[in-house]
Design an enzyme around this catalytic site. Sequence first.
Site, PDB file in Angstrom:
ATOM      1  N   TYR B 138       0.844  -1.192   0.000  1.00 12.67           N
ATOM      2  CA  TYR B 138       0.000   0.000   0.000  1.00 12.67           C
ATOM      3  C   TYR B 138       0.879   1.241   0.000  1.00 12.67           C
ATOM      4  CZ  TYR B 138      -3.737   3.215   0.774  1.00 12.67           C
ATOM      5  OH  TYR B 138      -4.625   4.239   0.600  1.00 12.67           O
ATOM      6  N   GLN B 267      12.579  14.904  11.768  1.00 11.15           N
ATOM      7  CA  GLN B 267      11.448  14.059  12.166  1.00 11.15           C
ATOM      8  C   GLN B 267      10.219  14.912  12.438  1.00 11.15           C
ATOM      9  OE1 GLN B 267      11.412  10.655  11.946  1.00 11.15           O
ATOM     10  NE2 GLN B 267      13.326  11.297  10.979  1.00 11.15           N
ATOM     11  N   HIS B 270       7.648  15.709   9.717  1.00  9.41           N
ATOM     12  CA  HIS B 270       6.776  14.668   9.172  1.00  9.41           C
ATOM     13  C   HIS B 270       5.316  14.889   9.548  1.00  9.41           C
ATOM     14  CE1 HIS B 270       8.943  11.580   7.042  1.00  9.41           C
ATOM     15  NE2 HIS B 270       9.901  11.564   7.931  1.00  9.41           N
ATOM     16  N   GLU B 335      12.498   4.728  17.636  1.00  2.67           N
ATOM     17  CA  GLU B 335      12.490   4.270  16.240  1.00  2.67           C
ATOM     18  C   GLU B 335      13.861   4.566  15.605  1.00  2.67           C
ATOM     19  OE1 GLU B 335       9.917   6.587  13.776  1.00  2.67           O
ATOM     20  OE2 GLU B 335       9.942   5.137  12.128  1.00  2.67           O
ATOM     21  N   HIS B 336      14.288   5.833  15.696  1.00  2.00           N
ATOM     22  CA  HIS B 336      15.588   6.257  15.168  1.00  2.00           C
ATOM     23  C   HIS B 336      16.455   6.758  16.317  1.00  2.00           C
ATOM     24  CE1 HIS B 336      12.676   7.282  11.844  1.00  2.00           C
ATOM     25  NE2 HIS B 336      13.533   6.551  11.170  1.00  2.00           N
ATOM     26  N   ASP B 369      16.685   7.318   5.568  1.00  2.00           N
ATOM     27  CA  ASP B 369      15.369   7.380   4.932  1.00  2.00           C
ATOM     28  C   ASP B 369      15.437   7.077   3.444  1.00  2.00           C
ATOM     29  OD1 ASP B 369      13.851   7.976   7.146  1.00  2.00           O
ATOM     30  OD2 ASP B 369      14.170  10.134   6.961  1.00  2.00           O
ATOM     31  N   HIS B 428      -2.165 -39.787  20.020  1.00  2.00           N
ATOM     32  CA  HIS B 428      -0.779 -39.332  19.868  1.00  2.00           C
ATOM     33  C   HIS B 428       0.180 -40.456  20.260  1.00  2.00           C
ATOM     34  CE1 HIS B 428      -2.583 -35.369  19.578  1.00  2.00           C
ATOM     35  NE2 HIS B 428      -1.406 -34.794  19.428  1.00  2.00           N
TER      36      HIS B 428
END
Lengths: 444, 444
Positions: B138, B267, B270, B335-336, B369, B428
């Site tokens: 997507y 960042q 964004h 995250e970073h 990135d 079994h």
Amino acid sequence: MREPGRTKLPQFLESTDPGFEAQFQALLTMKREDSPDVDAVVAQIIADVRARGDAAVIELTQRFDRLALTPQSLAFTPEEIAAHCAAAPSEERAALDLAAERIRAYHARQMPQDADWVDESGARLGWRWTPVEAAGLYVPGGLASYPSSVLMNAIPAQVAGVDRLAICVPTPDGVVNPLVIYAAHLAGVSEIYRIGGAQAIAALAYGTQTIAPVDKITGPGNAFVAAAKRRVFGKVGIDMIAGPSEILVIADGGGDPDWVAIDLLSQAEHDESAQSILITDDAGFGQRVAEAVERRLETLERREIAGASWRDFGAVITVRDLDEAADLSNRIAPEHLELCIAQPREFAAKIRHAGAIFLGSWTPEAIGDYVGGPNHVLPTARSARFSSGLSVMDFIKRTTLAEMTPAALRAIGPAAETLARSESLEAHGLSVTARLERLNDGDL
Amino acid sequence: MREPGRTKLPQFLESTDPGFEAQFQALLTMKREDSPDVDAVVAQIIADVRARGDAAVIELTQRFDRLALTPQSLAFTPEEIAAHCAAAPSEERAALDLAAERIRAYHARQMPQDADWVDESGARLGWRWTPVEAAGLYVPGGLASYPSSVLMNAIPAQVAGVDRLAICVPTPDGVVNPLVIYAAHLAGVSEIYRIGGAQAIAALAYGTQTIAPVDKITGPGNAFVAAAKRRVFGKVGIDMIAGPSEILVIADGGGDPDWVAIDLLSQAEHDESAQSILITDDAGFGQRVAEAVERRLETLERREIAGASWRDFGAVITVRDLDEAADLSNRIAPEHLELCIAQPREFAAKIRHAGAIFLGSWTPEAIGDYVGGPNHVLPTARSARFSSGLSVMDFIKRTTLAEMTPAALRAIGPAAETLARSESLEAHGLSVTARLERLNDGDL
């Protein structure tokens, strides 16, 4: 309300039949499980545990498990753990010892390598794997309280290097399965709570006054546990949501029909919603297996469950040849695939989607449930098309690494500036530009 | 309704302050994002696409994207793809070429090995990795339609060996970003649909008359896309549900405050919900970075977004020493993580939880990135504690293998019989017993 698929589908299918494709499609998409909608109840339980912690967990345990706990008795004490371990029968203990050793040896090979290299631009790149700090393992209570599942969940976490492992196992009416405690002990787990259901998942995810929160939750459970795991996903990691068990046996005419029959029943006995399918290139063999299933069902302890599963969801498919069997198997993407054929290794190379493959007539699936070494937590409901069984990888995660030199930045930085501009992310570009300007100023 | 965290929290924090722990906790648990409850609408859209296929997708695209499609024009034709690729500016195309090459080289190293060995019991064990057959990617439309994200999602799938890759990218009012089409082309994707939202996710998961279903769906999107991915999870695999972006910069006093300021803003620009944090052992340096942020904000194109993010969620934390910085970083699990310090490599060894680490002042996060090589799809909202960024591993899955010999079954089978009995799973156990009896009969 259960809706038996058998009303629409015959038990014996033949790939040469003109109606076969439609029948096979029906088999693939057959709805085997009801998902009772417990989501609203579960949301309330989670909110309650978040708000009131221990008090909520204790109240819910009183209500659902008829067990009176205090914050002090939520966890088994070291003395209680030792007493339960001592109470476990020695033959079962020895069997669990062997299973643990073999599961540990298999999973130890799964640890991936870190990487670190310098590329032609001078950039140093790589990644590093690190273990999750704390994991929570859910173990169902009652009949489905399987010590083997404790090993299959806890040992990969232990091998991964998880610092803290907590187990939640409900003990309705105070009844404890000592083998579950022994299995936990074998896997190095000494933090065991006698709680279950959505309240246990909430306690693991959010913590209470007594129970520290974890980062990852694994293990099977009923509809309440599954719904709770879906809800806390994101706050913590979870493993898959497992559906009812499945086996596909592919057999030529050369095996023993009775062995195949028992193997089919060993999945069917798990659950009325389990599914056992035989694909064979020998119609007569398929017939003999079906007869053997009926014979075994006369005496099997769990014949009501296994019989219902076989009647409603079992199937015997006759195919032209084994290539066709491989194609159908890949469309089924079975949890367990047993190859009772003469050349199983060559045939296995044609299989693309399966949780686990058991090669040859000397490898009944049940070996994989206990002592084979591979994990028995496997993708169900055709999810082997896109997912794997439980492993060490579920308890570690990757951090990527990048280190530029001035020369590397000069080589690849301008492309980053161009792309940042094209995505209208000016500061992204400026963060490179400011550094390149310094280089062009001749400071370096 | 947005609830700015800044009302409760100062922008400058000091670890020596008696109130620090409470402030840091508030920073960790700060709610940055509203999740509008679109679940009911999304459930309806999915049901509609399942019931009516193309017709539903076309109607919804008309309604949301003001675009009239037919089953024939759902996908870009090869001629349209070629025309858009030719329309992409050559400087951007060259930059994407370099990015694709570097991303491919990095991800090619991630392919894990198959394994196959015989253990001391004579059992042959192992596993095999196989690619997912079909993946859907997507790509958001409009402003956040990033060609770099196309590369970051499609190249790992391509490297993994996925047979079929389909992209869905909405083109509101028919506006196409030619660089998105070029990036798809670079990653070997020729199946591109001009649809978006929950209807695109439903079409990928369940298929329509025109769009074949896929096994795995990845890629970012708005609240509708995220809710749809959660709903189809299980039917297909999905990647993570990404939250707003984050950066943590750890800096000693030796760097350039302006570089750090731009990195923080890269960042912040964004999204108003993005979070940028600086941790430093030099209070004066922290002050200079904050001043540089304000200076840069005067002229930055996206100053309204970046300014709101910085005001509401940004923070400058002064610590006693870098060891304390490492501890706080592991609690944040960013995250970073950018390490603008003298000895970044030694320091990085102390970091346990981070999506990606950028080492040294010459490695701005923006390199990662676009052109660094590692993936830019990374775990947000502290989920680096238990999960990893996107990789080749997201597009392959493991099948475990086990093959017993008669001798191996004799060695380990009895333990399986014991455990099956203890778990009340008679069939079994019988599946092993029947085979061992044959061995004891002396047939072999």
